[in-house]
Structure formats: C-alpha cells, structure tokens
Motif scaffolding. Structure first.
Motif, PDB file in Angstrom:
ATOM      1  N   LYS A 100     150.098  30.023  90.266  1.00  0.00           N
ATOM      2  CA  LYS A 100     150.866  28.782  90.459  1.00  0.00           C
ATOM      3  C   LYS A 100     150.308  27.903  91.574  1.00  0.00           C
ATOM      4  O   LYS A 100     150.206  26.695  91.411  1.00  0.00           O
ATOM      5  CB  LYS A 100     152.333  29.079  90.801  1.00  0.00           C
TER       6      LYS A 100
ATOM      7  N   THR B 273     157.156  26.462  97.485  1.00  0.00           N
ATOM      8  CA  THR B 273     158.458  26.934  97.991  1.00  0.00           C
ATOM      9  C   THR B 273     158.414  28.417  98.353  1.00  0.00           C
ATOM     10  O   THR B 273     159.202  28.875  99.174  1.00  0.00           O
ATOM     11  CB  THR B 273     159.596  26.651  96.981  1.00  0.00           C
TER      12      THR B 273
ATOM     13  N   PHE C 171     160.034  30.529 101.717  1.00  0.00           N
ATOM     14  CA  PHE C 171     160.704  31.835 101.787  1.00  0.00           C
ATOM     15  C   PHE C 171     159.915  32.795 102.687  1.00  0.00           C
ATOM     16  O   PHE C 171     160.497  33.551 103.467  1.00  0.00           O
ATOM     17  CB  PHE C 171     160.873  32.433 100.379  1.00  0.00           C
TER      18      PHE C 171
ATOM     19  N   GLY D 128     155.050  38.765 101.230  1.00  0.00           N
ATOM     20  CA  GLY D 128     155.609  38.434  99.913  1.00  0.00           C
ATOM     21  C   GLY D 128     156.802  39.310  99.583  1.00  0.00           C
ATOM     22  O   GLY D 128     157.827  38.826  99.086  1.00  0.00           O
TER      23      GLY D 128
ATOM     24  N   ALA E  98     159.648  38.237 101.663  1.00  0.00           N
ATOM     25  CA  ALA E  98     160.196  36.972 101.136  1.00  0.00           C
ATOM     26  C   ALA E  98     161.115  37.252  99.943  1.00  0.00           C
ATOM     27  O   ALA E  98     162.195  36.662  99.822  1.00  0.00           O
ATOM     28  CB  ALA E  98     159.049  36.047 100.722  1.00  0.00           C
ATOM     29  N   ALA E  99     160.676  38.179  99.068  1.00  0.00           N
ATOM     30  CA  ALA E  99     161.514  38.518  97.911  1.00  0.00           C
ATOM     31  C   ALA E  99     162.840  39.125  98.375  1.00  0.00           C
ATOM     32  O   ALA E  99     163.885  38.931  97.745  1.00  0.00           O
ATOM     33  CB  ALA E  99     160.772  39.473  96.982  1.00  0.00           C
TER      34      ALA E  99
ATOM     35  N   ALA F 166     165.039  36.369  99.692  1.00  0.00           N
ATOM     36  CA  ALA F 166     165.365  35.416  98.613  1.00  0.00           C
ATOM     37  C   ALA F 166     166.609  35.806  97.812  1.00  0.00           C
ATOM     38  O   ALA F 166     167.095  35.010  97.015  1.00  0.00           O
ATOM     39  CB  ALA F 166     164.166  35.273  97.668  1.00  0.00           C
TER      40      ALA F 166
ATOM     41  N   ARG G 281     169.159  30.874 100.061  1.00  0.00           N
ATOM     42  CA  ARG G 281     168.884  30.038  98.869  1.00  0.00           C
ATOM     43  C   ARG G 281     169.549  28.664  99.008  1.00  0.00           C
ATOM     44  O   ARG G 281     168.970  27.635  98.681  1.00  0.00           O
ATOM     45  CB  ARG G 281     169.355  30.717  97.580  1.00  0.00           C
TER      46      ARG G 281
ATOM     47  N   GLY H  27     157.442  27.407  92.354  1.00  0.00           N
ATOM     48  CA  GLY H  27     158.287  28.510  92.827  1.00  0.00           C
ATOM     49  C   GLY H  27     158.811  29.382  91.707  1.00  0.00           C
ATOM     50  O   GLY H  27     158.067  29.755  90.791  1.00  0.00           O
TER      51      GLY H  27
ATOM     52  N   ARG I 280     158.002  43.229  92.920  1.00  0.00           N
ATOM     53  CA  ARG I 280     158.420  41.853  93.164  1.00  0.00           C
ATOM     54  C   ARG I 280     159.011  41.231  91.893  1.00  0.00           C
ATOM     55  O   ARG I 280     159.996  40.495  91.927  1.00  0.00           O
ATOM     56  CB  ARG I 280     157.246  41.030  93.663  1.00  0.00           C
TER      57      ARG I 280
ATOM     58  N   ASP J  69     162.620  39.562  91.631  1.00  0.00           N
ATOM     59  CA  ASP J  69     162.733  38.137  91.315  1.00  0.00           C
ATOM     60  C   ASP J  69     163.483  37.892  89.999  1.00  0.00           C
ATOM     61  O   ASP J  69     164.247  36.935  89.866  1.00  0.00           O
ATOM     62  CB  ASP J  69     161.344  37.489  91.225  1.00  0.00           C
TER      63      ASP J  69
ATOM     64  N   ARG K 235     167.636  39.378  90.310  1.00  0.00           N
ATOM     65  CA  ARG K 235     168.622  39.039  91.338  1.00  0.00           C
ATOM     66  C   ARG K 235     169.745  38.203  90.715  1.00  0.00           C
ATOM     67  O   ARG K 235     169.541  37.519  89.697  1.00  0.00           O
ATOM     68  CB  ARG K 235     167.975  38.328  92.526  1.00  0.00           C
TER      69      ARG K 235
END
Ligand code: DC
Length: 234
Positions: free
Chosen positions: A17, A35, A39, A101, A104-105, A108, A114, A134, A185, A189, A192
């Motif tokens: 991305k 984004t 995070f 990372g 961050a997860a 998040a 959020r 994101g 991850r 992601d 959640r």
C-alpha cells in the motif's frame, strides 16, 4: 470551491500500500496520508502502556484521551515527498519495525485511539486532496471518498515480498517469522470489533498476488480515472 479529492487505499499488512499510495499521489500531484504510521507513532509513544502479552493498551477512558491529545499530526508537501509530522517533527524510520507494527495493531483495537485518529485523519482530508492509505479508509474514515481501492494478496506472498525488501535493505530477516507475524497481524486487523479490515461495498478489489507493482499501479490509475476523471493528469 471544489471539496478536496480523496482516494482510499486499504488492505492487509505487507500488500504494498505505502509504495503504491506514494506513486499514485505523485502522479495526481496530491498528498498521501500513511495512517498506519499514525497508529505506529502512537504505539511507540505509549509503549510503556502496552500489555504485550494481552496485546492491548492498559490505559483507558479519560487518562488515555488525555495522553492521545499530546499527539498532533500534520502533512507537509505533496506527492512522493509528502511528510507526516507529529508534533511538528517528521515521523522517522523507528516506526518501521515489525515489532512497532504489532504494537500498532494492539493499540488499534482501542476505541479511544480509533476515535482520536479518525478525527485527525478526517481533519487532514478536509484540508488537502490526498491518497489515504490504511485499513478502514474506505469503510469508516472517508465513506464518501471519490474512489476506493482494496488491495489483497495471500499471507505467503506478502511475507516473501517483505523478506526480499528487508534483504535488499541489508536487514536480517527470517521468512517463517515474517509469515507468522503477518498472520498474527491479519488476525488482529480482520477480527477486531471496531473498524475491522474489510473492503467497502463500493471498493475496487485488486488481488495483487500475481501482479507486478507496475500492473497494480496501472489498475489503480484506471480506477481513479473512471471514478474521478477530472483528477488525472492527461
Ligand atoms: O499499515 P501499517 O502496517 O503501517 O499499520 C500498522 C497497524 O496499524 C496495522 O496492523 C493496524 C493499524 N492500522 C489500523 O488499524 N487502521 C489503519 N487505518 C491503519 C493502520
């Protein structure tokens, strides 16, 4: 006055991305907003409040909200050289590790985080035309975006790409560990409760597993041309 153009680019970890968002923003002459970097910055800033075993923040409610208000995000420049600033300083490479990372997860999943970042991201999108990259850009943050793209690829393909990238940078990497981290991850992601990773109903979905970066770029660019014809340089 026209409202700013927003192109959303969502997808799982390691799908490419960031590189694509940067390229597309460069061609459109607009900013890009990473984004995940927001995070990651918050995760590193609140590191001592993360329970790594439970993969969640130990701060909640007003205490967490007060901590979050110490982070101010801004964008500088546009196209490929867009810089994300936190508290007036460029966000550096320290956020780029797999460990950051995973942290961050973990942050998040917090509703407070959020809500805070959604407001910050929407404020930037109201001021600048941008490619927003994101997990929930098309579904939650910019549901009215002119063009929404969702990129996907198998976890094995993504781990391999990341492995080659790290090797190229001269960083030691271990493919089985990277594959396990990406799977972990993905699980966090996609599962959640708030803003899980999923394509918006009106997103263009691109499976990049067997495509080159250039082929994915061309597919995205065609989608932008179709959905926001005035945005593309001739
Ligand atoms: O894109 P990235 O790998 O830098 O993102 C790091 C983590 O941040 C990701 O695993 C989940 C979270 N994230 C999110 O929940 N929503 C976003 N819009 C961007 C990232």
């Amino acid at each position: 006055m026209h409202s700013p153009l927003v192109v959303t680019l969502d997808g799982p970890a390691g799908v490419g991305k960031s590189t694509l968002a940067r390229n597309v923003a460069g061609h459109l002459g607009i900013a890009y907003m990473d984004t995940g970097a927001m995070f990651r910055t918050i995760a590193l800033g609140l590191k001592e409040h993360i329970d790594t075993a439970q993969r969640c923040l130990t701060l909640h409610g007003p205490a967490l909200e007060a901590a979050l208000h110490q982070f101010t995000f801004a964008l500088q420049g546009n196209g490929e050289t867009t810089t994300l600033l936190c508290n007036n300083r460029p966000v550096g490479n320290e956020i780029r590790s797999e460990e950051a990372g995973l942290m961050a997860a973990a942050v998040a999943v917090s509703p407070e985080v959020r809500t805070f970042l959604k407001a910050a991201q929407q404020a930037l999108g109201a001021r600048f035309s941008l490619v927003a990259e994101g997990r929930d850009m098309g579904t939650e943050v910019f549901p009215q975006a002119a063009c929404k793209i969702f990129l996907d690829a198998s976890p094995e393909v993504r781990a391999k790409r990341r492995f080659l990238q790290l090797q190229e940078m001269g960083s030691p990497a271990d493919l089985p560990t990277l594959t396990a981290q990406i799977a972990q991850r993905d699980a966090q992601d996609r599962n959640r409760a708030i803003a899980p990773l999923r394509p918006a109903a009106d997103a263009v979905i691109i499976d990049t597993s067997t495509l080159s970066l250039e082929e994915v770029f061309q597919t995205i660019f065609q989608a932008v041309q179709a959905k926001a014809p005035g945005a593309c340089p001739q």
